[in-house]
Design a protein around this motif. Structure first.
Motif, PDB file in Angstrom:
ATOM      1  N   THR A 154       0.801  -1.241   0.000  1.00  0.00           N
ATOM      2  CA  THR A 154       0.000   0.000   0.000  1.00  0.00           C
ATOM      3  C   THR A 154       0.827   1.282   0.000  1.00  0.00           C
ATOM      4  OG1 THR A 154      -2.040   0.964   0.874  1.00  0.00           O
ATOM      5  CG2 THR A 154      -0.411   0.322   2.509  1.00  0.00           C
ATOM      6  N   THR A 155       0.156   2.373  -0.379  1.00  0.00           N
ATOM      7  CA  THR A 155       0.800   3.687  -0.550  1.00  0.00           C
ATOM      8  C   THR A 155       1.560   4.123   0.710  1.00  0.00           C
ATOM      9  OG1 THR A 155      -1.138   4.215  -1.895  1.00  0.00           O
ATOM     10  CG2 THR A 155       0.332   6.047  -1.350  1.00  0.00           C
ATOM     11  N   THR A 156       0.895   4.028   1.863  1.00  0.00           N
ATOM     12  CA  THR A 156       1.541   4.470   3.102  1.00  0.00           C
ATOM     13  C   THR A 156       2.793   3.651   3.397  1.00  0.00           C
ATOM     14  OG1 THR A 156      -0.415   5.468   4.088  1.00  0.00           O
ATOM     15  CG2 THR A 156       1.174   4.524   5.631  1.00  0.00           C
ATOM     16  N   ASN A 188      -6.577   0.539  -5.509  1.00  0.00           N
ATOM     17  CA  ASN A 188      -6.758   1.778  -4.749  1.00  0.00           C
ATOM     18  C   ASN A 188      -7.998   2.534  -5.242  1.00  0.00           C
ATOM     19  OD1 ASN A 188      -4.201   0.758  -4.299  1.00  0.00           O
ATOM     20  ND2 ASN A 188      -3.253   2.735  -3.992  1.00  0.00           N
ATOM     21  N   GLY A 219      -6.416  11.479  -4.382  1.00  0.00           N
ATOM     22  CA  GLY A 219      -5.446  10.560  -4.987  1.00  0.00           C
ATOM     23  C   GLY A 219      -6.211   9.382  -5.553  1.00  0.00           C
ATOM     24  N   PHE A 220      -5.544   8.225  -5.675  1.00  0.00           N
ATOM     25  CA  PHE A 220      -6.205   7.057  -6.275  1.00  0.00           C
ATOM     26  C   PHE A 220      -7.433   6.649  -5.464  1.00  0.00           C
ATOM     27  CE2 PHE A 220      -2.066   6.977  -8.187  1.00  0.00           C
ATOM     28  CZ  PHE A 220      -2.354   6.630  -9.487  1.00  0.00           C
ATOM     29  N   VAL A 221      -7.260   6.575  -4.143  1.00  0.00           N
ATOM     30  CA  VAL A 221      -8.368   6.123  -3.290  1.00  0.00           C
ATOM     31  C   VAL A 221      -9.498   7.154  -3.285  1.00  0.00           C
ATOM     32  CG1 VAL A 221      -8.992   5.599  -0.896  1.00  0.00           C
ATOM     33  CG2 VAL A 221      -6.882   4.674  -1.845  1.00  0.00           C
ATOM     34  N   GLU A 240      -8.449  18.991  -0.787  1.00  0.00           N
ATOM     35  CA  GLU A 240      -7.093  18.612  -1.233  1.00  0.00           C
ATOM     36  C   GLU A 240      -6.058  19.597  -0.699  1.00  0.00           C
ATOM     37  OE1 GLU A 240      -4.673  17.004  -2.508  1.00  0.00           O
ATOM     38  OE2 GLU A 240      -5.585  15.204  -3.251  1.00  0.00           O
ATOM     39  N   LYS A 245      -4.159  18.198  -8.098  1.00  0.00           N
ATOM     40  CA  LYS A 245      -5.253  17.250  -7.817  1.00  0.00           C
ATOM     41  C   LYS A 245      -6.555  18.017  -7.575  1.00  0.00           C
ATOM     42  CE  LYS A 245      -2.725  13.350  -7.329  1.00  0.00           C
ATOM     43  NZ  LYS A 245      -2.057  13.071  -6.076  1.00  0.00           N
ATOM     44  N   GLY A 274      -3.738   9.358   3.600  1.00  0.00           N
ATOM     45  CA  GLY A 274      -2.470   8.841   4.128  1.00  0.00           C
ATOM     46  C   GLY A 274      -1.804   9.861   5.040  1.00  0.00           C
ATOM     47  N   ASN A 275      -2.532  10.894   5.435  1.00  0.00           N
ATOM     48  CA  ASN A 275      -1.952  11.971   6.250  1.00  0.00           C
ATOM     49  C   ASN A 275      -2.637  12.035   7.617  1.00  0.00           C
ATOM     50  OD1 ASN A 275      -0.305  14.093   6.876  1.00  0.00           O
ATOM     51  ND2 ASN A 275      -0.845  15.318   5.076  1.00  0.00           N
ATOM     52  N   ALA A 296     -10.660   5.937   5.101  1.00  0.00           N
ATOM     53  CA  ALA A 296     -10.264   4.836   4.208  1.00  0.00           C
ATOM     54  C   ALA A 296      -8.749   4.774   4.051  1.00  0.00           C
ATOM     55  CB  ALA A 296     -10.930   5.009   2.836  1.00  0.00           C
ATOM     56  N   HIS A 298      -4.684   4.317   5.358  1.00  0.00           N
ATOM     57  CA  HIS A 298      -4.136   3.138   6.029  1.00  0.00           C
ATOM     58  C   HIS A 298      -4.201   3.203   7.558  1.00  0.00           C
ATOM     59  CE1 HIS A 298      -1.990  -0.586   6.326  1.00  0.00           C
ATOM     60  NE2 HIS A 298      -1.283  -0.039   7.290  1.00  0.00           N
ATOM     61  N   LEU A 341      -9.615   1.693   8.729  1.00  0.00           N
ATOM     62  CA  LEU A 341     -10.067   1.448   7.352  1.00  0.00           C
ATOM     63  C   LEU A 341     -11.523   0.980   7.287  1.00  0.00           C
ATOM     64  CD1 LEU A 341      -6.877  -0.589   6.703  1.00  0.00           C
ATOM     65  CD2 LEU A 341      -7.437   1.420   5.347  1.00  0.00           C
ATOM     66  N   ASN A 343     -13.495   0.169   4.954  1.00  0.00           N
ATOM     67  CA  ASN A 343     -13.874  -0.941   4.052  1.00  0.00           C
ATOM     68  C   ASN A 343     -13.526  -2.299   4.658  1.00  0.00           C
ATOM     69  OD1 ASN A 343     -11.129  -0.286   3.744  1.00  0.00           O
ATOM     70  ND2 ASN A 343     -11.038  -1.072   1.662  1.00  0.00           N
ATOM     71  N   HIS A 350     -11.821  -5.100  -0.245  1.00  0.00           N
ATOM     72  CA  HIS A 350     -12.099  -5.067  -1.677  1.00  0.00           C
ATOM     73  C   HIS A 350     -12.707  -6.383  -2.151  1.00  0.00           C
ATOM     74  CE1 HIS A 350      -9.718  -1.599  -1.515  1.00  0.00           C
ATOM     75  NE2 HIS A 350      -8.579  -2.040  -2.001  1.00  0.00           N
TER      76      HIS A 350
HETATM   77  P1  NAD Z   1      -2.291   9.113  -3.061  1.00  0.00           P
HETATM   78  O1  NAD Z   1      -0.932   9.598  -2.721  1.00  0.00           O
HETATM   79  O2  NAD Z   1      -2.618   8.748  -4.478  1.00  0.00           O
HETATM   80  O3  NAD Z   1      -3.386  10.187  -2.611  1.00  0.00           O
HETATM   81  C1  NAD Z   1      -3.389  10.858  -1.387  1.00  0.00           C
HETATM   82  C2  NAD Z   1      -3.949  12.264  -1.659  1.00  0.00           C
HETATM   83  O4  NAD Z   1      -4.216  12.900  -0.421  1.00  0.00           O
HETATM   84  C3  NAD Z   1      -2.950  13.164  -2.416  1.00  0.00           C
HETATM   85  O5  NAD Z   1      -3.584  13.694  -3.567  1.00  0.00           O
HETATM   86  C4  NAD Z   1      -2.596  14.237  -1.412  1.00  0.00           C
HETATM   87  O6  NAD Z   1      -2.342  15.503  -2.016  1.00  0.00           O
HETATM   88  C5  NAD Z   1      -3.848  14.282  -0.557  1.00  0.00           C
HETATM   89  N1  NAD Z   1      -3.655  14.853   0.777  1.00  0.00           N
HETATM   90  C6  NAD Z   1      -2.587  14.752   1.607  1.00  0.00           C
HETATM   91  N2  NAD Z   1      -2.807  15.437   2.735  1.00  0.00           N
HETATM   92  C7  NAD Z   1      -4.064  15.981   2.628  1.00  0.00           C
HETATM   93  C8  NAD Z   1      -4.866  16.802   3.473  1.00  0.00           C
HETATM   94  N3  NAD Z   1      -4.436  17.213   4.672  1.00  0.00           N
HETATM   95  N4  NAD Z   1      -6.094  17.170   3.021  1.00  0.00           N
HETATM   96  C9  NAD Z   1      -6.544  16.775   1.811  1.00  0.00           C
HETATM   97  N5  NAD Z   1      -5.820  16.010   0.966  1.00  0.00           N
HETATM   98  C10 NAD Z   1      -4.597  15.606   1.373  1.00  0.00           C
HETATM   99  O7  NAD Z   1      -2.562   7.855  -2.108  1.00  0.00           O
HETATM  100  P2  NAD Z   1      -3.685   6.715  -2.290  1.00  0.00           P
HETATM  101  O8  NAD Z   1      -3.105   5.591  -3.049  1.00  0.00           O
HETATM  102  O9  NAD Z   1      -4.938   7.354  -2.696  1.00  0.00           O
HETATM  103  O10 NAD Z   1      -3.781   6.197  -0.768  1.00  0.00           O
HETATM  104  C11 NAD Z   1      -4.347   7.014   0.255  1.00  0.00           C
HETATM  105  C12 NAD Z   1      -4.363   6.218   1.568  1.00  0.00           C
HETATM  106  O11 NAD Z   1      -5.224   5.096   1.428  1.00  0.00           O
HETATM  107  C13 NAD Z   1      -3.016   5.638   1.980  1.00  0.00           C
HETATM  108  O12 NAD Z   1      -2.925   5.630   3.374  1.00  0.00           O
HETATM  109  C14 NAD Z   1      -3.070   4.211   1.459  1.00  0.00           C
HETATM  110  O13 NAD Z   1      -2.166   3.368   2.097  1.00  0.00           O
HETATM  111  C15 NAD Z   1      -4.512   3.888   1.753  1.00  0.00           C
HETATM  112  N6  NAD Z   1      -5.138   2.802   0.979  1.00  0.00           N
HETATM  113  C16 NAD Z   1      -6.204   2.209   1.563  1.00  0.00           C
HETATM  114  C17 NAD Z   1      -6.858   1.196   0.917  1.00  0.00           C
HETATM  115  C18 NAD Z   1      -8.022   0.523   1.572  1.00  0.00           C
HETATM  116  O14 NAD Z   1      -8.281  -0.649   1.284  1.00  0.00           O
HETATM  117  N7  NAD Z   1      -8.751   1.220   2.416  1.00  0.00           N
HETATM  118  C19 NAD Z   1      -6.442   0.763  -0.366  1.00  0.00           C
HETATM  119  C20 NAD Z   1      -5.368   1.428  -0.958  1.00  0.00           C
HETATM  120  C21 NAD Z   1      -4.717   2.457  -0.275  1.00  0.00           C
END
Ligand code: NAD
Ligand code: ADE
Length: 418
Positions: A154-156, A188, A219-221, A240, A245, A274-275, A296, A298, A341, A343, A350
């Protein structure tokens, strides 16, 4: 139930877990093919794999593929609340996996179970979020020195492992499986897009149509969740910090504003950044009576839970996944899945089809590490493009989808530019 080989809730749940593992398997054709090939080639014979993953029916199918390849597998959960106890039991009883996980671990128990995995001196690591890899580096450097390589889901986790690399502290090579194009797109985005909404609906059974849903992070999620919430009729606001983005969200047709403004108008808040501290006390104080908060991303740090407690006079459990916080200002808000999380805690994560892709990559990356570790440095690598393409090709085949091939003339044309 506790012995040297496993610590799980209840072995008697194994039959139910096994039925659910086989159900998931029927939607994981690529991984099934890989498992069959692994069985023949014994690609991981004699290797010990240490994994820290959400213990779900889909993860079970990855573990089974690794065992069929000849590996011995040690598995801890990657979140204290995401383990499916029946699946853990089935992995132990029917497949001989060494599982150290149950739903409802305390933070200390959670870390203790990861230690149980590390103490078996694994050769290859498969991590989701970096807790296993970071603990290996911080507490067990002598064991980490002997690890052939690791793979991150995962991203984190990738962020944390890249930080170790940057500081020159990485003790073994890591493949950033999360960063494969196919993984971020299917898992994601589409995976969390559906499963986070499913978690909210299972926990609350509310109607999304007409609600205002605030998605933090595009981001992706975040993109996946925003898109699916809109599909169910919600009015979606995106917050954001990245101007590019934010603009993308705007041109995708979402309203974009700071959390400070969104706080006052949202009915449901979903963090996906992830923040840390994305939803803070000052936001909660502005929220409507009955607002629903969930995460959602990590870790359970995106909603400031300490702040939420401080603002509250009382906490009331509504069901397995919903807690009502009575605030000092006379209002109340609901928190889903303890801020973890949504989900995986409020639903089953998923869909199997999604994890078919992610875990096919994981299986092939483990094989890649076994075969190529001698050439790898202590760095964070991308997934080799051949691995990614082969997962995509097998999956298209299983779905019965054919695509065009470049003609020799097209190939020549594309390569003719200087
Ligand atoms: P990503 O880097 O693609 O997207 C994160 C987005 O958050 C970025 O666009 C960033 O600019 C934005 N961001 C950061 N700080 C912010 C804030 N204070 N306010 C608003 N936006 C902010 O990462 P991703 O792949 O989308 O993953 C995001 C998180 O979800 C990670 O922790 C990842 O590990 C986790 N994840 C969870 C699942 C799940 O099953 N729930 C699946 C995949 C990833
Ligand atoms: N991450 C998100 N969904 C998952 C699932 N179903 N199994 C394992 N890890 C996951």
């Amino acid at each position: 139930m506790n012995n040297n080989d496993y610590v799980i809730k209840n072995i008697k749940l194994a039959d139910q877990g096994h039925r659910r593992i086989l159900w998931a398997q029927s939607f994981m054709p690529t991984l099934k093919l890989i498992a069959e090939e692994f069985e023949k080639s014994k690609a991981l014979k004699g290797l010990k794999i240490g994994a820290c993953l959400h213990v779900t029916k889909e993860t079970a199918n990855l573990i089974i593929a690794l065992i069929r390849a000849g590996a011995e597998v040690f598995l801890a959960g990657s979140n204290p609340l995401s383990t499916q106890d029946d699946v853990a039991a089935a992995l132990v009883k029917y497949y001989g996996a060494k599982v150290f996980a149950w739903r409802g671990e305390t933070d200390e128990e959670y870390k203790g179970m990861i230690r149980r995995v590390i103490e078996h001196s694994p050769d290859i690591i498969i991590d989701d979020g970096g807790d296993l890899i970071v603990m290996l580096h911080e507490e067990y450097p002598e064991i980490a020195q002997n690890v052939l390589g690791g793979s991150e889901e995962t991203t984190t986790g990738v962020v944390r492992e890249k930080a170790l690399e940057k500081k020159g502290k990485l003790l073994f090579p890591i493949i950033a499986t999360n960063n494969a194009r196919i993984k971020r797109m299917v898992d994601n985005k589409f995976g969390t897009g559906q499963s986070a909404i499913e978690g909210i609906l299972r926990a609350t059974s509310i109607l999304l149509a007409g609600k205002t849903v605030v998605v933090a992070g595009y981001g992706f999620v975040g993109k996946g969740i925003a898109c699916r919430a809109r599909g169910l009729g919600a009015k979606v606001i995106v917050t954001e910090v990245d101007p590019i983005k934010a603009l993308e969200a705007h041109y995708d047709g979402f309203q974009v504003m700071p959390m400070d403004e969104a706080a006052a108008v949202g009915d449901i808040f979903i963090t996906a950044t992830g923040n840390i501290d994305v939803i803070r006390k000052e936001h909660i104080l502005k929220m409507k009576n009955g607002a629903i908060l969930c995460n959602a991303g990590h870790f359970n740090v995106e909603i400031n839970l300490g702040g939420l407690e401080e603002l509250s006079v009382k906490k009331e459990k509504i069901n397995y996944c919903v807690e009502k916080y009575h605030l000092r200002n006379g209002r109340h808000v609901y928190l889903l899945g303890a801020g973890r999380l949504v989900n995986l805690v409020c639903a089953e994560g998923h869909p199997s089809e999604v994890m078919n892709i992610s875990f096919s990559l994981q299986a092939l990356v483990a094989k890649y590490i076994a075969e190529n570790h001698m050439e790898l440095e202590r760095r964070v690598y991308d997934v080799p493009i051949e691995v990614e393409k082969s997962v995509a090709k097998y999956t298209l085949k299983a779905l019965g989808i054919r695509i065009d091939e470049l003609t020799p003339r097209q190939q020549e044309y594309l390569e003719s530019w200087k």
